[in-house]
Scaffold this motif. Structure first.
Motif, PDB file in Angstrom:
ATOM      1  N   ILE A   1       0.840  -1.207   0.000  1.00  0.00           N
ATOM      2  CA  ILE A   1       0.000   0.000   0.000  1.00  0.00           C
ATOM      3  C   ILE A   1       0.869   1.248   0.000  1.00  0.00           C
ATOM      4  O   ILE A   1       0.642   2.194  -0.758  1.00  0.00           O
ATOM      5  N   LYS A   2       1.902   1.211   0.834  1.00  0.00           N
ATOM      6  CA  LYS A   2       2.780   2.378   0.916  1.00  0.00           C
ATOM      7  C   LYS A   2       3.501   2.600  -0.416  1.00  0.00           C
ATOM      8  O   LYS A   2       3.686   3.733  -0.851  1.00  0.00           O
TER       9      LYS A   2
ATOM     10  N   LYS B   1       1.170   4.124  -2.844  1.00  0.00           N
ATOM     11  CA  LYS B   1       0.984   5.550  -2.526  1.00  0.00           C
ATOM     12  C   LYS B   1       2.178   6.365  -2.998  1.00  0.00           C
ATOM     13  O   LYS B   1       2.032   7.483  -3.491  1.00  0.00           O
TER      14      LYS B   1
ATOM     15  N   MET C   1      -8.953  -6.072   0.934  1.00  0.00           N
ATOM     16  CA  MET C   1      -9.737  -4.945   0.463  1.00  0.00           C
ATOM     17  C   MET C   1      -8.945  -3.646   0.545  1.00  0.00           C
ATOM     18  O   MET C   1      -9.054  -2.790  -0.327  1.00  0.00           O
ATOM     19  N   SER C   2      -8.127  -3.535   1.595  1.00  0.00           N
ATOM     20  CA  SER C   2      -7.366  -2.292   1.739  1.00  0.00           C
ATOM     21  C   SER C   2      -6.410  -2.112   0.567  1.00  0.00           C
ATOM     22  O   SER C   2      -6.268  -1.017   0.026  1.00  0.00           O
ATOM     23  N   LEU C   3      -5.778  -3.207   0.175  1.00  0.00           N
ATOM     24  CA  LEU C   3      -4.830  -3.131  -0.933  1.00  0.00           C
ATOM     25  C   LEU C   3      -5.570  -2.824  -2.238  1.00  0.00           C
ATOM     26  O   LEU C   3      -5.138  -2.000  -3.044  1.00  0.00           O
TER      27      LEU C   3
ATOM     28  N   TYR D   1      -8.328  -1.251  -2.610  1.00  0.00           N
ATOM     29  CA  TYR D   1      -8.749   0.151  -2.614  1.00  0.00           C
ATOM     30  C   TYR D   1      -7.588   1.076  -2.934  1.00  0.00           C
ATOM     31  O   TYR D   1      -7.705   2.007  -3.720  1.00  0.00           O
ATOM     32  N   GLU D   2      -6.437   0.813  -2.304  1.00  0.00           N
ATOM     33  CA  GLU D   2      -5.302   1.703  -2.527  1.00  0.00           C
ATOM     34  C   GLU D   2      -4.768   1.597  -3.954  1.00  0.00           C
ATOM     35  O   GLU D   2      -4.199   2.545  -4.472  1.00  0.00           O
TER      36      GLU D   2
ATOM     37  N   VAL E   1     -14.699   5.141   2.153  1.00  0.00           N
ATOM     38  CA  VAL E   1     -13.443   5.314   1.407  1.00  0.00           C
ATOM     39  C   VAL E   1     -13.710   5.503  -0.086  1.00  0.00           C
ATOM     40  O   VAL E   1     -12.975   6.215  -0.771  1.00  0.00           O
TER      41      VAL E   1
END
Lengths: 185, 1051
Positions: B229-230, B233, B263-265, B267-268, B314
């Motif tokens: 994710i980082k 970004k 899901m977080s990945l 989304y990012e 989000v």
């Protein structure tokens, strides 16, 4: 980056306050109070993100569109476990969904360390609570997201005290973990 | 003395329900005593208790020196308490910070990893630039510590150092980069570096482009979602600089979107694609279509998925980021977004609210505003008493109360909980909704509004839903005033009033309607109806409404009523600003009532006017003593004017009843109206005044009359009461003759012709009854009916009731829908016939949004001179809002300022930049190392020759050289002894070095024997200070660069 991590209980009593900037004690208390007011009234179905509390909102709109991010805290993420709220205040460089999982890691680490953790454990061992947080976040930057390593790091600092025997009344086990799995181990 | 442990303190608190405050004060008093004790255990326990109480807001700054004492204890347990206390209690102005520096340096160099961790964790909280410079040299060697946990903490600590002291990065960055590029590095350390790089990245993206290949590999390898994710970004900030990255990134990102379970990945990824401008870059290609479809599809999926509000939130954030650049993408999903405006969750609502402001246009403005209005109207205004219930004691600080039910606290945390209450609509949110409505409607001087009648009605309705104001708090000058979000008045209703005034000034055609609204707001007898039932909300609008009824008094339909309201006793209790405006309005309304010179001066008229003037005088008299200067001045001025007018009226003979026309007094018909009529007031752009050129001959410095002082003195001598009334009267009359202008500012014809141009309003207003109050609604309906009286195509819902005439179509509808049919209530779908065409012409469409042919409404734009300056905002109609937004440039509370990083380049441009201490030392060291290698070689040769002679007795001149060398090396090379030892042992260099390592090992053995008694290695530190120092001298070998030894860390 992460600007603050807060833990307080259902009546707003702080259990952990960690600000990654130097802030006057009175302002800290006011911020906690504002966030508690926001969080305490949220219904079941709400999402885990809070609107900015007034103390932070006043200066948040000055963002410049030229840079994708800025230093202003813009995200307040929380999770509610039994009697405790876990709050993370962060800037836009953090991912909101990932922060939710980070809180989960933190709580699971506490659970491992205290074996079925409850609020009392954190009250009586608040030094361990701080130590655990320091294994996850240092200076507002996340250094570890893996549960095992967090637990290992805390244990390396010495024995983790259990809650005093006469305080517990036994039978603390109330259900299993929430089913939502974390996105990172 | 009875001593309490932390455990006792907490237990005690729990046993002292009701009088915690005294208990705490007592405990703090005890701590003050205990902390002065020489017993370190007692001291540290007291500190621990204080730290615990600090969490509840009890100041412990007085104990900062004791914190240092505990930090410097030899025992880890104490140290940890001390460091925690430092982190929690040290503030910017803590003076002992200088003294802490040495302790920090010492502990960083400790040999015990747990001890090293303490300063590493604490430094980010206490660091300042001078301290940063000093501890930097101790920190950098820790980047190669054998334990990964130390390395990753060091990296983050160095980052925080760089924030206050950007030069840190010059020596530190190459080493951090080395760690990042090392494939064998511990994954945790790599992830920590990526986190830091992500923070640094958006400040100086160009410096991180060279890292792109490595980061790309890390992303593709996967394994750590947080890190992925980082990286995504970070890439989102890099792609604008390096377009080639896009081609490379697209396949892995698509793959992740399709395959990941996180899901977080997911989304990012989408977020990264949007923010990194990847969508634009691949637009037009088949691939681009696919990816856009994929992303937007997933986002929509997040919006509509049931039961996960987080995803909804989000997704709104993501939409919000693209709404400026890709309004068309967002517009497609208008339906789901608008749903979110009414979501029960205030966070989602706020998100949707911010979003709709960006996507509003001519077509959907009415619908969006309608939804927001309905929300405001249908939820009750939270009364002021609701708020403090959940508000913990603010000024007194919080006392850790004994928990009401202990079993609560024992509940296992394993179950995530959420409370079940419904949220009230907080005043802040209300204010922001109203502000957004005003902002949307007034944008670009009312571009999006096609029906101003509707807008006026919306404004009137908004007043009724205003939250109560916190004027009392603001008057006290409390801090709240600084944080109030709404304009310079701290009252949202003032902003509504400004809008109403703006419309009246700018849009002539709707001025009568706006005036009607202002009139009903001012009328005292309608106060209950027009304003919120509870609280004092909405009063701020009176300032603008008061101005309007005065300025356009000729348009008033009920001037008598307005006058009565302006003179009402309640008016004198209004805030002074509003009162001042009222005072100005009174003579204006009076002028319009009394100024008609076409009506004969009958006794009746005279009586009426004299009465009216008496009332005005009666109202003004007490205000001549008003505390506000502005009010006082205006009251005095108009008081005199009214007295004059009153005398003029009584002094003018009235005509008889026989119908002869008698001229009314000129003072009433000419003089007073002339004071207020003239050129019509036009809106002026902010800043236009500044552009007015100064006349060349303007001289503001020379006194107009050099004799002023003299004249004033003379004037004082003369008796004031002597003023000749006839003269004054004369003077007024003369002025009229020469200066007066036509008193009618707007001709009746003007007023009549524009409304005719209106076209039938669309059925988008169909849901009006959901957000407008019944009285406003009734008026609208009546107006509409009136307007379309002669329009055969207008189906009047009420007409058949009156006339019995109905069309066959109407009958059919009526039969199938039942009696209570309201055509207006039939929802009409927004059939967008242009959609397909738009899809094709998307490019032009979103660059130059097609404007619907507007109705023929003339909106006066700001007057200005010359080109628009950058300072005046596009949103020229709301200069006050703009100003307040600009004023808020101050730093946010929790903000960590990283702007210092912006100026530092990480690229090695070498020359020209001044060198840091540490760099200089490095250079010196390199030279020294060369020389020393030679010396050492010779020395070792000698040593070998004298193998059996004691190795420790180095020649005196040799020691000298070595001491110098040690100084130089210490900065960079210091690693914990154990590590060094192993490293040395494994050095594959020449035999001579090996020999030395062996020697050193021996020494260490000796040392460990010495220390055998102490359990912790730190305990015996003082005892071995000397041997240690000597050892260091010995160690200082011409060994390899630090990084290389680091890679061989496997002990």
């Amino acid at each position: 980056m992460i600007n603050a991590v807060l833990v307080f209980n259902n009546s707003g009593q702080p259990r952990l306050t960690k600000f990654y900037t130097q802030l006057e004690t009175s302002v800290q208390q006011r911020l906690i109070s504002e966030i508690f007011t926001l969080v305490a009234n949220r219904p079941n179905s709400s999402c885990n993100f809070l609107p900015l509390p007034p103390l932070l909102a006043s200066s948040s709109k000055s963002s410049t569109p030229t840079t994708p991010h800025n230093d202003t805290p813009s995200l307040v993420t929380y999770r509610h476990y039994a009697t405790l709220y876990f709050i993370v205040i962060s800037t836009s460089t953090e991912s909101p969904l990932a922060l939710l999982d980070l809180i989960q890691v933190f709580v699971e680490a506490l659970d491992r360390l205290f074996e079925n953790v409850c609020e009392l454990d954190l009250i009586f061992n608040f030094e361990t609570l701080h130590a655990t947080l320091s294994e996850v976040i240092v200076g507002g930057v996340v250094i570890e997201t893996q549960l095992d390593k967090v637990v290992e790091g805390v244990k390396a600092q010495g024995r983790v005290a259990k809650r005093p025997v006469n305080e517990g009344k036994g039978g603390l086990n109330l259900g299993a973990f929430s089913t939502r799995s974390r996105d990172f181990p | 003395m009875f001593e309490k442990s932390l455990y006792d303190l907490i237990r005690g608190l729990r046993n002292h329900k009701g009088n915690e405050r005294e208990y705490i004060q007592e405990s703090i008093k005890e701590c003050r005593k205990e902390i002065r004790s020489n017993d370190m255990d007692l001291k540290s326990t007291a500190l621990m208790k204080l730290t615990y109480l600090e969490m509840f807001g009890h100041d412990m700054s007085w104990a900062s020196f004791n914190v240092l004492e505990v930090m410097s204890s030899q025992k880890y347990r104490h140290k940890r308490t001390g460091y925690l206390a430092a982190v929690q209690s040290f503030r910017r102005d803590t003076e002992v910070l200088m003294l802490a520096e040495n302790q920090l340096k010492k502990d960083i160099s400790s040999s015990t990893p747990t001890v090293i961790s303490l300063p590493l964790i604490a430094i980010p909280h206490v660091i300042n630039p001078s301290m940063a410079n000093s501890v930097l040299s101790d920190l950098i060697p820790r980047l190669t510590h054998s334990q990964a946990s130390i390395r990753k903490k060091t990296i983050v600590t160095l980052y925080r150092l760089a924030l206050v002291y950007p030069e840190t990065l010059r020596p530190a960055w190459p080493k951090i980069k080395e760690r990042l590029l090392d494939d064998n590095e511990d994954p945790s350390v790599t992830a920590a570096i990526v986190n830091v790089v992500c923070e640094l990245g958006w400040r100086r993206p160009q410096d991180f482009l060279p890292l792109a290949p490595r980061l790309f590999d890390l992303l593709v390898e996967g394994g750590n979602n947080w890190m992925a994710i980082k990286i995504i970004k970070l890439f989102a900030t890099l792609t604008p600089l390096e377009p080639r990255l896009i081609k490379k990134l697209l396949p892995p990102l698509t793959k992740i979107i399709k395959e990941t379970a996180a899901m977080s990945l997911l989304y990012e990824c989408i977020n990264g694609i949007i923010q990194g401008g990847i969508l634009e870059a691949v637009e037009g290609t088949a691939e681009g279509e696919d990816i856009a479809h994929l992303c937007v599809g997933k986002l929509r999926g997040m919006m509509v998925i049931e039961g996960d509000a987080n995803l909804k939130y989000v997704a709104l954030l993501a939409f919000d980021k693209i709404v400026q650049s890709h309004p068309h993408i967002v517009a497609v999903h208008q339906d789901v977004i608008l749903e979110c405006i009414d979501d029960a969750d205030i966070s989602i609502r706020t998100g949707a609210l911010n979003l709709v402001v960006g996507m509003v246009n001519n077509d959907n403005l009415t619908a969006i505003v309608g939804r927001l209005m309905r929300q405001l109207r249908n939820s009750p205004i939270a009364s002021a008493t609701d708020v403090p219930v959940n508000d913990r004691a603010r000024e007194t600080g919080v006392i850790p109360v004994a928990d009401s039910d202990d079993s609560d606290a024992e509940e296992s945390l394993r179950v995530e909980k959420k409370s079940n209450q419904a949220p009230p609509l907080p005043a802040d949110y209300r204010i922001s909704v109203i502000q957004k409505i005003l902002g949307m409607c007034s944008r670009d001087t009312y571009t999006n509004i096609s029906d101003f009648d509707w807008y006026v009605d919306v404004l009137v309705q908004l007043i009724r839903v205003c939250p109560a104001t916190k004027t009392s708090a603001n008057l006290d000058g409390t801090e709240d005033a600084d944080f109030s979000t709404s304009g310079n008045h701290g009252d949202i209703s003032y902003e509504i009033g400004q809008e109403l005034r703006n419309v009246a000034v700018r849009v002539r055609s709707v001025r009568p309607e706006a005036l009607e609204a202002a009139q009903s707001l001012v009328l005292v007898e309608q106060r209950d109806q027009m304003f919120p039932i509870t609280g004092n909300g909405g009063q701020g609008v009176l300032e603008c409404a008061g101005w309007m009824v005065g300025e356009y008094a000729d348009l008033l339909t009920r001037p008598d009523g307005v006058m009565t309201s302006l003179l009402h006793t309640s008016a004198s209790h209004l805030p002074s600003r509003t009162l001042a405006v009222y005072l100005q309005a009174i003579p204006k309304v009076f002028a319009s009532m009394a100024g008609n010179d076409q009506i004969s001066w009958t006794p009746q008229r005279r009586t009426l006017l004299t009465l009216l003037m008496a009332r005005v005088v009666h109202f003004l008299e007490p205000l001549a003593m008003h505390p506000s200067l502005e009010v006082q001045e205006r009251a005095v001025e108009y008081l005199e004017l009214m007295r004059l007018a009153s005398e003029a009226a009584s002094g003018t003979e009235t005509g008889n009843d026989n119908g002869d026309f008698v001229d009314p007094p000129l003072l009433l018909t000419q003089a007073i109206p002339a004071l207020f009529t003239g050129l019509e007031i036009n809106p002026v752009a902010p800043g236009a005044q500044r552009k007015v050129p100064f006349p060349d001959d303007l001289d503001l410095d020379t006194p107009i009359n050099a004799n002023l002082q003299h004249i004033l003195q003379q004037a004082e001598l003369e008796t004031i009461s002597d003023a000749d009334e006839d003269d004054v009267y004369q003077a007024y009359n003369e002025r009229i003759g020469t200066h007066s202008e036509p008193s009618i500012s707007i001709s009746a014809a003007d007023r009549l012709d524009t409304p005719k141009a209106e076209q039938p309003s669309s059925y988008q207003n169909a849901t009006e009854d959901e957000y407008l109050d019944s009285d406003i609604l009734a008026r609208r309906k009546a107006e509409r009916r009136e307007r379309y009286k002669d329009d055969p195509f207008y189906i009047d819902p009420d007409r058949d009731r009156d006339s019995g005439v109905s069309t066959p179509l109407h009958n059919i509808l009526k039969n199938s829908n039942g009696e209570e049919l309201d055509i207006d209530a039939i929802p009409i779908m927004d059939l967008d016939l242009e959609k397909q065409e738009r899809g094709r012409e998307r490019d032009e469409a979103h660059r130059q949004p097609k404007r619907k042919p507007r109705r023929n409404v003339e909106i006066i734009v700001d007057e200005t001179l010359g080109p628009d300056e950058a300072t005046s905002s596009r949103d020229g109609s709301r200069p006050d809002l703009v100003r307040s937004a600009q004023a808020k440039g101050k730093k946010s509370l929790l903000e960590v300022d990283s702007s210092g990083l912006g100026s530092l380049s990480l690229e090695d441009d070498g020359a020209g930049t001044s060198k840091l201490d540490i760099e200089r030392r490095e250079q010196e060291e390199a030279e020294m190392a060369k020389a020393l290698k030679e010396v050492e070689r010779l020395r070792l040769e000698m040593q070998r020759a004298a193998e059996r002679i004691q190795a420790r007795d180095a020649p005196p001149d040799g020691t000298l050289v070595k001491r110098k060398k040690k100084k130089a090396r210490k900065a960079v090379m210091e690693a914990p002894e154990e590590t060094r030892e192993v490293d040395m042992g494994s050095l594959p260099e020449g035999d001579h070095e090996e020999g030395l390592a062996v020697k050193k090992k021996k020494k260490n053995k000796a040392k460990s024997e010495e220390n055998a008694g102490g359990d912790a290695p730190g305990d015996g530190a003082e005892g071995v200070v000397k041997p240690k120092k000597r050892k260091k001298k010995r160690q200082a070998l011409p060994d390899e660069p630090v990084a290389e030894t680091g890679s061989r860390d496997i002990v």
